[in-house]
Design a protein around this motif. Structure first.
Motif, mmCIF file in Angstrom:
data_model
loop_
_atom_site.group_PDB
_atom_site.id
_atom_site.type_symbol
_atom_site.label_atom_id
_atom_site.label_comp_id
_atom_site.label_asym_id
_atom_site.label_seq_id
_atom_site.Cartn_x
_atom_site.Cartn_y
_atom_site.Cartn_z
ATOM 1 N N LYS A 168 4.900 42.910 6.454
ATOM 2 C CA LYS A 168 4.669 42.619 7.873
ATOM 3 C C LYS A 168 3.701 41.445 8.029
ATOM 4 O O LYS A 168 2.776 41.465 8.846
ATOM 5 C CB LYS A 168 4.145 43.859 8.606
ATOM 6 C CG LYS A 168 5.130 45.022 8.606
ATOM 7 C CD LYS A 168 4.606 46.218 9.389
ATOM 8 C CE LYS A 168 5.609 47.374 9.349
ATOM 9 N NZ LYS A 168 5.106 48.551 10.086
ATOM 10 N N ALA A 169 3.959 40.413 7.227
ATOM 11 C CA ALA A 169 3.084 39.243 7.220
ATOM 12 C C ALA A 169 3.636 38.156 8.120
ATOM 13 O O ALA A 169 4.828 37.871 8.106
ATOM 14 C CB ALA A 169 2.939 38.711 5.793
ATOM 15 N N MET A 170 2.760 37.538 8.885
ATOM 16 C CA MET A 170 3.131 36.395 9.709
ATOM 17 C C MET A 170 2.304 35.196 9.254
ATOM 18 O O MET A 170 2.761 34.353 8.507
ATOM 19 C CB MET A 170 2.913 36.704 11.192
ATOM 20 C CG MET A 170 3.252 35.560 12.140
ATOM 21 S SD MET A 170 4.999 35.117 12.203
ATOM 22 C CE MET A 170 5.697 36.567 12.970
ATOM 23 N N LYS A 171 1.062 35.118 9.679
ATOM 24 C CA LYS A 171 0.194 34.026 9.248
ATOM 25 C C LYS A 171 -1.000 34.625 8.511
ATOM 26 O O LYS A 171 -1.640 35.562 9.007
ATOM 27 C CB LYS A 171 -0.260 33.207 10.464
ATOM 28 C CG LYS A 171 -0.584 31.767 10.147
ATOM 29 C CD LYS A 171 0.621 30.973 9.652
ATOM 30 C CE LYS A 171 0.223 29.516 9.376
ATOM 31 N NZ LYS A 171 1.177 28.850 8.508
ATOM 32 N N ILE A 172 -1.265 34.089 7.325
ATOM 33 C CA ILE A 172 -2.333 34.600 6.472
ATOM 34 C C ILE A 172 -3.478 33.589 6.441
ATOM 35 O O ILE A 172 -3.267 32.440 6.089
ATOM 36 C CB ILE A 172 -1.802 34.844 5.044
ATOM 37 C CG1 ILE A 172 -0.708 35.926 5.058
ATOM 38 C CG2 ILE A 172 -2.946 35.234 4.110
ATOM 39 C CD1 ILE A 172 -0.034 36.129 3.714
#
Length: 346
Positions: A337-341
């Protein structure tokens, strides 16, 4: 200093590298405060850009503090907090004079590609006066990172090239960080219908909270049919491709109405079928492009008002010495559930 270094297909190492030095009087050395991972970085990691020299430090998005300036730098001084543009521009060549900074004859997209990038403790920025931006304290550091690349990319190559107008029906195919940036900045121009298409239900749910009027999960339904049920058989005024793979391109060329715009934002690594035999008669405008960052000053002003919910795109935080783990999380974005890290200096 420590940096993330590329050695080839699926081969990156966090290791010791020499601290950069001023090479030209227009350079600045920036101590990195925060950086992030772009889909383009993932493409490099996967071997999509074999032209990159092994030993290259990756990364082209970030913020930092000016550590040193060349003698010709006039807009910045040691200690200034700056946004690093993903595109380097000399400001004086024929392309820069047209605001086509992406094609600067002594710049363009070079950070983390043709020269060492920003996924490191320090970086050298050529043409600093034209390639860095001060930003106000009303913009949080995490949010400022979004302005290095994804927000101007979505706005310029998706929304502006797509000629989004008040009342338009638009479809954004791909709900990753750039697709979400298209979604946010398209609302500057008041389209009546904004359809977000993706295969990840979590991202589609986020898109609804950020302003999408409709969502289509192309993993469970025919996207072309679903979109035409929403807007009618002729399709959308603007179709925006924000992934860079043949299936998403195919959706876009099937859903755009006569006289409409198809704006390709995604970075393609393999050829696609361009159905010119069907499209020639439709009076379409089809655009491609690499971000010029000519709208970055405007986007900084818009972001400073806190009216753009950019923090919603941030899903993970890591320290720089955890960046290899962060790459794996971003690589498995749907699962994680990664978008911007956001990667923060140690």
């Amino acid at each position: 200093m420590k940096a993330l270094v590329y050695y080839g297909d699926h081969d990156i190492k966090y290791e010791e590298k020499p601290k950069p030095e001023i090479l030209k009087p227009t350079d600045a050395i920036v101590k990195i405060v925060k950086t992030t991972i772009c889909g383009t970085d993932l493409g490099i990691y996967k071997g999509k850009n074999p032209e990159i020299t092994p030993g290259r430090i990756l990364g082209h998005e970030g913020i930092g503090i000016i550590e040193q300036v060349g003698e010709s730098v006039t807009n910045f001084k040691v200690g200034d907090k700056v946004l690093i543009s993903c595109v380097t521009s000399c400001g004086s060549c024929e392309y820069c004079k047209k605001q086509l900074y992406a094609h600067c004859k002594d710049g363009g997209w070079i950070l983390g590609y043709m020269i060492d990038g920003v996924q490191a403790e320090y970086t050298r920025i050529p043409h600093a006066d034209n390639s860095l931006y001060k930003y106000p304290d009303t913009i949080e550091d995490d949010v400022a990172v979004m302005l290095s690349d994804i927000l101007p990319t979505g706005h310029e190559i998706g929304v502006q090239y797509g000629n989004v107008k008040p009342g338009d029906a638009i479809a954004i195919v791909g709900a990753g960080p750039v697709g979400m940036s298209v979604l946010l900045t398209s609302q500057f121009y008041s389209p009546s219908t904004i359809i977000m298409v993706d295969m990840d239900e979590n991202r589609l749910e986020l898109a609804k909270t950020l302003g999408a009027t409709h969502t289509v999960n192309s993993a469970v339904e025919n996207a072309e049919e679903a979109i035409k049920k929403i807007v009618g058989e002729e399709g959308v005024d603007v179709a925006i491709e924000a992934v860079g793979i043949p299936p998403t391109w195919d959706i876009c060329q099937k859903i755009v109405k006569p006289g409409g715009h198809l704006a390709n934002v995604g970075v393609h690594g393999v050829k696609v079928d361009f159905e010119i035999q069907k499209l020639w008669i439709k009076n379409l405008t089809i655009t491609t492009g690499l971000v010029n960052t000519n709208t970055t000053p405007m986007l900084l002003k818009a972001t400073a008002t806190n009216k753009l919910p950019l923090k919603s795109l941030i899903t993970h935080h890591y320290k720089l010495d955890q960046i290899e783990e962060a790459y794996q999380v971003f690589l498995n974005g749907a699962k994680e559930k990664a978008m911007k890290i956001i990667i923060e200096a140690n």
